[in-house]
Design a protein around this motif. Structure first.
Motif, PDB file in Angstrom:
ATOM      1  N   GLU A  21      -6.446  -8.808   6.444  1.00 30.24           N
ATOM      2  CA  GLU A  21      -5.845  -7.924   7.118  1.00 30.24           C
ATOM      3  C   GLU A  21      -6.254  -8.472   7.888  1.00 30.24           C
ATOM      4  O   GLU A  21      -5.557  -6.993   8.784  1.00 30.24           O
ATOM      5  N   VAL A  85       2.116   0.426   2.266  1.00 30.15           N
ATOM      6  CA  VAL A  85       0.283   0.966   2.302  1.00 30.15           C
ATOM      7  C   VAL A  85       0.033  -0.549   1.759  1.00 30.15           C
ATOM      8  O   VAL A  85      -0.565  -1.286   1.824  1.00 30.15           O
ATOM      9  N   LEU A  87      -1.053  -3.874   2.671  1.00 28.38           N
ATOM     10  CA  LEU A  87      -2.317  -3.973   3.511  1.00 28.38           C
ATOM     11  C   LEU A  87      -1.670  -5.801   4.327  1.00 28.38           C
ATOM     12  O   LEU A  87      -2.247  -5.897   4.850  1.00 28.38           O
ATOM     13  N   ILE A  96      -3.878   4.788   3.250  1.00 26.50           N
ATOM     14  CA  ILE A  96      -4.153   4.662   2.111  1.00 26.50           C
ATOM     15  C   ILE A  96      -4.920   5.830   1.884  1.00 26.50           C
ATOM     16  O   ILE A  96      -4.643   6.719   2.296  1.00 26.50           O
ATOM     17  N   GLU A  98      -5.406   8.618  -0.860  1.00 17.77           N
ATOM     18  CA  GLU A  98      -6.524   9.086  -1.555  1.00 17.77           C
ATOM     19  C   GLU A  98      -5.737   9.879  -2.836  1.00 17.77           C
ATOM     20  O   GLU A  98      -5.282  10.985  -3.137  1.00 17.77           O
ATOM     21  N   SER A 107      -3.340  11.552   2.449  1.00 17.56           N
ATOM     22  CA  SER A 107      -3.369   9.954   3.193  1.00 17.56           C
ATOM     23  C   SER A 107      -3.175  10.571   4.727  1.00 17.56           C
ATOM     24  O   SER A 107      -3.081  11.233   4.760  1.00 17.56           O
TER      25      SER A 107
END
Length: 209
Positions: A21, A85, A87, A96, A98, A107
């Motif tokens: 990340e 999305v 990473l 991210i 939800e 998001s």
């Protein structure tokens, strides 16, 4: 087509996330400063040497095969390379996602200079990418079921400014192998783009069921 993914344990996921990340965040910063830098040619050449050295380091060991894994605990895909999305994908905002109990998804994220179309505004194609993805998240129950975009219709209500944004989506109805989803891209003043999509369960998944 095989929709099964190699499993990754929660422990290994966290190890890789904590390792990669920061690298992805650094690459995003590099993209932004590369767009705005006004250093001289010698400095550009020096930076290029460092970038080529970093590339050589990361090329020492490359993953073979698919980049999407399955989280062993949640069962959800871990799409490292996804442009919305991922990473480990520096072109992803990243979003991210939800998931609410009623099936809606949302998001909140920031789109900076790398996503610019007209000066100060998000490129329309990026708006489409964001909405296609989040509608797909809703239609496929968090990417847990194979449901692929059949059609998507976008209505650009006004310009989408660079900066903090929100995307949200929900399923309106399902008819056989088709799932109908709707979503919005919003800034602080409300919706900027509205989307409707039809997501279809592919034939190979129907046959498998």
């Amino acid at each position: 087509m095989d929709f099964t993914f190699e499993a990754i344990s929660a422990e290994e996921f966290e190890r890789q996330r904590s390792s990669f990340e920061p690298l992805t965040d650094a690459l995003r910063r590099l993209i932004d400063v590369g767009i705005h830098t006004e250093v001289d040619g010698d400095t550009v050449a020096e930076a290029l040497e460092h970038l080529e050295a970093a590339t050589a380091l990361l090329e020492r060991r490359q993953r073979a095969g698919r980049s999407t894994l399955r989280h062993a605990d949640t069962g959800r895909p871990v799409a490292w390379a996804n442009p919305a999305v991922g990473l480990r994908n520096a072109i992803a905002p990243p979003m991210i996602i939800e998931h609410e109990a009623d099936g809606t998804c949302w998001s909140e994220f920031t789109l900076g200079p790398a996503y610019e179309g007209p000066p100060g505004w998000v490129h329309g194609g990026i708006c489409a990418l964001v909405l296609d993805h989040i509608l797909g998240e809703a239609a496929s129950e968090g990417l847990s079921k194979p449901k692929f975009t059949g059609t998507i219709t976008l209505k650009y209500l006004r310009g989408t400014p660079l900066g903090p944004l929100r995307a949200e989506a929900f399923v309106e109805r399902s008819e056989g192998v088709k799932t109908f989803a709707r979503g919005y891209l919003l800034d602080a003043d409300g919706a900027t783009v509205e989307a409707e999509g039809v997501f279809i369960e592919p034939a190979w998944a129907r046959d498998a069921g």
